[in-house]
Design an enzyme around this catalytic site. Structure first.
Site: not given
Length: 582
Positions: A126, A172
């Site tokens: 992830h 991110h």
């Protein structure tokens, strides 16, 4: 024997010996049985022991090589003993206590790899580019490389435009994480994809791009991977290919882009491409790894094939998608419907999985028999911690995505699961999760299950800490007081932890304790092992851990290696244990 001195106050020192523990009684009995009560075990006698222990044929030459390696390691300074072709009791004990020669699980791929991808658990990362927390850590290709070296097969990249919206960064989004260029990540994946395993690498893309940047990404991907890239001939795929058929291939999985037909979008893409596309092309044109034996490069062949499939309503980017993805829009029940001529990937946050498991457990199992289910950590895990993976696996979820930098017990379980099947990153799901009855009935994860078998575990002893740690690491004034915690992670009915007695002031503790674990779902059970040094006033000191898939355990006496908190194996620290299914 090693002598250790520990200072007490300022005037006194305590002396402790690090002695080598003698072989356990079970080891002595095995040696006598196979040596015919002789003082030495011959190569042929060792061969018979190995064949009985592992139930397969062992050649005399392999046994002679084992003896040679063992004797050279133990007696390298004594030529006379090295040339001996037999083992003493102490040599036999060292053989059993060697993690290299007597490991607890098999190291080869042994499962059927010809089933569709949906039939396997897949080692999944992830936010694979993050070096630390989810809010402010650096983005880099380094954690991607580390993950691939560990055998991770699914790499996630979040794609965002750079500040000028002329190129693509990986980061991110909407956080303080610093970006890394997409090309750096793609280059790392190409170089390290198949270092640990030949089976396919899947790149999941979280796409936040304009149509023109999507086109640029398609160009970068085709130029980087060339013929390594796999994409289906048709959007309507009834069944995914097998890991065996996809060896050394790269697959892209993302949501299909919207249909961009407006002339303005096309014109804008053409304008931006003329400004920025040459930069990365020049950088990659010098890479010798892209040269082909034929006049036409892999990149050209792939690009030409894509051009033949391209249409105004189906951009090149869309054609690269091997596994179409999406998130539920009309509710979980609708999202879990199985379509006859379509295979897709559904992504659920960990809390959504818990809800789905509670209300639609069998629908989840049925969905995962054909489709791919990806579970990811909830957004509040800003420290990159992880969740418990067993719920996902028990419901057939193939991609239980973890933060590989989020060290802790949950990640230890993930490491343990993917030690199975030779560590290749693909583990075949149990048959009970793939069965479908005449009335479309499937496994019910909520059903009360009875034990199928029991695992008996005996912990004999431990050794090697004095070689891996400083003598004052656990206690400034005396040797450590070791104890071992051992138990099962798996279905809720199987979960349990037990512990041995504490062995005080001893670097080579001997326990000789036995534990029995009834197992209702042995196929998904993981044996958890942790060693700690007892501390009366503070938290116990960590001294090693490992998780092992129960279904892969080799019965008999085995040497079990121990790992640090990050999952890296210690050089010497290990346990001598016995496994028996009853």
């Amino acid at each position: 024997m090693v002598m250790g001195n520990y200072r007490v106050c300022y005037c006194f020192t305590r002396k402790f010996k690090v002695t080598e523990a003698e072989p356990p009684l079970d080891v002595k009995e095995l040696f006598n049985k196979y040596s015919g009560d002789s003082n030495h075990m011959t190569a042929d006698q060792l061969r018979r022991f190995l064949e009985d222990a592992d139930e397969h044929t062992v050649s005399v030459s392999d046994v002679e090589l084992i003896i040679e390696r063992l004797l050279h390691k133990r007696h390298h300074h004594l030529a006379k003993l090295i040339n001996r072709k037999s083992l003493s009791l102490e040599d036999f004990h060292h053989f059993l206590f060697s993690t290299e020669l007597n490991s607890p699980i098999r190291s080869q791929v042994h499962q059927d790899m010809n089933a569709p991808l949906s039939h396997y658990y897949i080692y999944t990362g992830h936010n694979s580019y993050l070096t630390g927390n989810q809010l402010s850590s650096n983005c880099s290709e380094v954690p991607i490389i580390k993950a691939l070296k560990l055998g991770v097969r699914v790499i996630e990249l979040d794609l965002w435009p750079n500040s000028s919206k002329s190129n693509v960064h990986v980061l991110h989004g909407r956080t303080l994480t610093s970006p890394v260029k997409l090309m750096e990540c793609l280059k790392a994946i190409k170089e390290y994809a198949f270092v640990a395993s030949p089976y396919p690498v899947i790149i999941t893309l979280e796409d936040h791009l304009t149509p023109c940047l999507q086109a640029k990404v398609a160009q970068m991907i085709t130029e980087t991977f060339g013929s390594m890239l796999y994409f289906p001939e048709s959007e309507n795929v009834e069944e995914l290919p097998s890991p065996e058929n996809l060896k050394y291939r790269i697959l892209i999985s993302t949501k299909p882009p919207k249909e961009y037909l407006e002339t303005e979008d096309v014109r804008r893409c053409s304008s931006q491409k003329s400004q920025v596309s040459d930069v990365d092309d020049d950088a990659w044109s010098e890479d010798k790894s892209f040269k082909s034996g034929s006049d036409k490069s892999d990149h050209d062949e792939t690009t030409d094939l894509l051009k033949t499939k391209k249409s105004p309503s189906s951009p090149v980017y869309k054609q690269l998608i091997a596994i179409h993805a999406g998130k539920p829009k009309k509710g979980l029940k609708d999202a879990l419907k199985v379509e006859k001529d379509k295979v897709r990937r559904l992504s659920l946050a960990e809390q959504a999985l818990a809800k789905a498991a509670g209300n639609h457990g069998q629908d989840v199992v049925r969905f995962t028999q054909k489709n791919i289910l990806r579970i990811y950590p909830k957004g509040t895990r800003i420290t990159s911690s992880n969740y418990k993976p067993l719920m996902g696996w028990l419901h057939g979820a193939q991609m239980v995505a973890f933060n590989m930098q989020g060290y802790g017990r949950s990640l230890w379980l993930m490491h343990g699961m993917f030690r199975a099947n030779g560590g290749c990153g693909y583990v075949k799901k149990p048959d009970f999760l793939m069965r479908c009855g005449s009335k479309n009935e499937v496994f019910n994860p909520k059903a009360k299950l009875q034990p199928k078998t029991s695992l008996k575990v005996k912990i004999y002893m431990g050794d090697g800490w004095h070689l891996d740690f400083k003598k004052t690491h656990f206690d400034k004034y005396s040797p450590p007081d070791f104890f071992t915690r051992v138990g099962i992670a798996g279905a809720s009915v199987d979960k349990v932890m037990k512990k041995t007695k504490i062995k005080e002031d001893n670097w080579t503790p001997v326990w000789n304790e036995e534990f029995t674990f009834p197992l209702a779902v042995p196929e998904l059970a993981l044996l958890r092992i942790e060693v700690h040094s007892y501390n009366m006033s503070e938290k116990h000191d960590f001294a090693g851990q490992i998780c092992l898939p129960v279904s892969e355990l080799r019965p008999g006496i085995r040497a079990v290696p121990l790992c640090n908190r990050k999952g890296d194996q210690y050089t010497s620290a290990r346990l001598l244990m016995r496994f028996e299914f009853i």
